[in-house]
Design an enzyme around this catalytic site. Sequence first.
Site, PDB file in Angstrom:
ATOM      1  N   CYS A  66       0.823  -1.214   0.000  1.00 24.71           N
ATOM      2  CA  CYS A  66       0.000   0.000   0.000  1.00 24.71           C
ATOM      3  C   CYS A  66       0.852   1.256   0.000  1.00 24.71           C
ATOM      4  O   CYS A  66       1.661   1.475   0.900  1.00 24.71           O
ATOM      5  CB  CYS A  66      -0.944  -0.005   1.198  1.00 24.71           C
ATOM      6  SG  CYS A  66      -1.945   1.493   1.319  1.00 24.71           S
ATOM      7  N   TRP A 238      -9.090   5.654  -0.401  1.00 19.45           N
ATOM      8  CA  TRP A 238      -9.636   6.201  -1.645  1.00 19.45           C
ATOM      9  C   TRP A 238      -8.748   5.743  -2.776  1.00 19.45           C
ATOM     10  O   TRP A 238      -7.643   5.223  -2.556  1.00 19.45           O
ATOM     11  CB  TRP A 238      -9.718   7.738  -1.593  1.00 19.45           C
ATOM     12  CG  TRP A 238      -8.451   8.384  -1.107  1.00 19.45           C
ATOM     13  CD1 TRP A 238      -7.300   8.588  -1.824  1.00 19.45           C
ATOM     14  CD2 TRP A 238      -8.195   8.883   0.216  1.00 19.45           C
ATOM     15  NE1 TRP A 238      -6.350   9.188  -1.024  1.00 19.45           N
ATOM     16  CE2 TRP A 238      -6.871   9.384   0.223  1.00 19.45           C
ATOM     17  CE3 TRP A 238      -8.965   8.973   1.381  1.00 19.45           C
ATOM     18  CZ2 TRP A 238      -6.290   9.958   1.357  1.00 19.45           C
ATOM     19  CZ3 TRP A 238      -8.377   9.542   2.507  1.00 19.45           C
ATOM     20  CH2 TRP A 238      -7.064  10.028   2.489  1.00 19.45           C
ATOM     21  N   GLU A 243      -5.074   3.113 -10.550  1.00 21.24           N
ATOM     22  CA  GLU A 243      -5.776   1.841 -10.314  1.00 21.24           C
ATOM     23  C   GLU A 243      -6.938   1.687 -11.285  1.00 21.24           C
ATOM     24  O   GLU A 243      -7.229   0.593 -11.767  1.00 21.24           O
ATOM     25  CB  GLU A 243      -6.314   1.777  -8.877  1.00 21.24           C
ATOM     26  CG  GLU A 243      -5.246   1.851  -7.808  1.00 21.24           C
ATOM     27  CD  GLU A 243      -5.851   1.710  -6.420  1.00 21.24           C
ATOM     28  OE1 GLU A 243      -6.195   2.753  -5.829  1.00 21.24           O
ATOM     29  OE2 GLU A 243      -6.012   0.569  -5.953  1.00 21.24           O
TER      30      GLU A 243
HETATM   31  N1  ARG Z   1      -6.749  -1.832  -7.089  1.00 22.00           N
HETATM   32  C1  ARG Z   1      -8.061  -2.103  -6.589  1.00 22.00           C
HETATM   33  C2  ARG Z   1      -9.109  -1.610  -7.570  1.00 22.00           C
HETATM   34  O1  ARG Z   1      -8.756  -1.057  -8.566  1.00 22.00           O
HETATM   35  C3  ARG Z   1      -8.297  -1.464  -5.234  1.00 22.00           C
HETATM   36  C4  ARG Z   1      -7.262  -1.774  -4.167  1.00 22.00           C
HETATM   37  C5  ARG Z   1      -7.305  -0.833  -2.979  1.00 22.00           C
HETATM   38  N2  ARG Z   1      -7.022   0.516  -3.409  1.00 22.00           N
HETATM   39  C6  ARG Z   1      -7.036   1.595  -2.601  1.00 22.00           C
HETATM   40  N3  ARG Z   1      -6.770   2.751  -3.128  1.00 22.00           N
HETATM   41  N4  ARG Z   1      -7.308   1.494  -1.309  1.00 22.00           N
HETATM   42  O2  ARG Z   1     -10.292  -1.710  -7.368  1.00 22.00           O
END
Ligand code: ARG
Length: 364
Positions: A66, A238, A243
Site C-alpha cells: 500500500c 480512496w 488503479e
Molecule cells: N486496485 C483495486 C481496484 O482497482 C483497489 C485496491 C485498494 N485501493 C485503494 N486505493 N485502497 O479496485
Amino acid sequence: MNSSEAVYDAAEAFVQQCYSELNKETEIPVRLGEIKEEIRQTGSYTHTLEELSHGAKMAWRNSNRCIGRFFWQTLDVFDARKLTTAEEVFYALCRHIEYATNGGRILPTITVFAQQKEGEQDRIRLWNHQLLRYAGYETEDGVIGDPWSIAFTRQCEALGWRGKGTDYDLLPLVIQVDGGEAEWFDIPGEIVMEVPIRHPENAAVADLNVKWYGVPIISDMRMEIGGIDYPAAPFNGWYMETEIGARNLADTDRYDLLPKVASLFELDTSRASTLWKDRALVELNRAVIHSFKEDGVSIVDHHTAAEQFRQFEMREQEAGRKLTGDWTWLIPPVSPAATHVFHKQYKDEVITPNYHYQEKPYSG
Ligand code: ARG
C-alpha cells in the site's frame, strides 16, 4: 493460529507494541494476565475496543503493497463483532459504504466482524472481493462487464441473483454465516457513488459511457491482530487514479479501453513505436482524475501519493520503526521512474498485525 501458547505469544508481542505506542505501558502486566486467563478458559481472547482499533491501524501501517499508508492513523474502526445474522451484516455493510463515501469526501474505514474461533467455521464470511464491484458475463460475443468478476458473478447467479447484463452491474453483497448457505442482498442504489468518466478537453470521451465506483472497499482479506484472525473485516481508502485509469479500464483482460481512447484522440495506432498506448494511458488517467475531482470524490494522483509515501517513510524512521514494502506493488504503473519509490529498495518482510489473502469460500 493453533495452540494456546502460540496465541498467547502473539498476544503478548502485540500488547507490548500496541500499549507502548499508546503510552499505556503501565497497563501491560494486568492486561497480559487477563489475556492469559481468558485463553486458559476459552482457548482464545477478545480484544478491547482500543486494541482492535489500534491493531487495525497497525495492520494498515504494515501493508507492504500500500502506497497510501501515510494516513494509517486516520482509519475509522467500526466494531461489528457481535453481529450474528446475514441481515445484520448486510446493514453494517450498507452503513460502511455510506459512512466511508461521506458524500464524496472519502473516509478510510474498516468494519470488523466476528473473530475466528479455533476449530470452528468462520462465523461471518463475505464472498465479495470488494463491496462495490461490477459483474462480468461471458457471452457468445465476448465478455460484458468486468472480466475479473466472471467466476464470482456465476456464483451469484447460482444463488439466484440476476444482473441486468450491462457493463456496470453492481454485484450483490454475498454473506455466509457459520459455513451455511450464502445469502445475497442487492445494494441500495442511493448509497453508491459512481463517477462518469469524461475528459477535460476531449468531449468524445464521455460518449464511451464509462464509469467507475468511488470507493474501493476490499472485503476478502483476513485481518490478523495479536494471534486473532478476523476473516471478515472490509476496509477502504480512496483510489489512486492509476488503479482505475491504468489497470481496471486499461488492462487488456479488464475493460481494455486503450484502443478506443486512442481512436478518440486520433492517435496513430499502426505501429507500437508511435507510443499510442502510452499517450492513451495518460489521457485516460487525466480523465479519471478530472472526473473524480469535478464530482467531489476523493482521489489521489500517483505523484502526490508517492510524495505522501515519502513522508510516511520519514515518519516511520522518526518513530524508530523499520519500514517494510513490496516494491513491485508500490511503484505506480504509469511513469514509475518519475517517483522516488522506483529508485529505492524496500524490504518485503511481512510483519504483524496485517491483512492477508485467504482461501476463497467458493470454488471456480
Ligand atoms: N486496485 C483495486 C481496484 O482497482 C483497489 C485496491 C485498494 N485501493 C485503494 N486505493 N485502497 O479496485
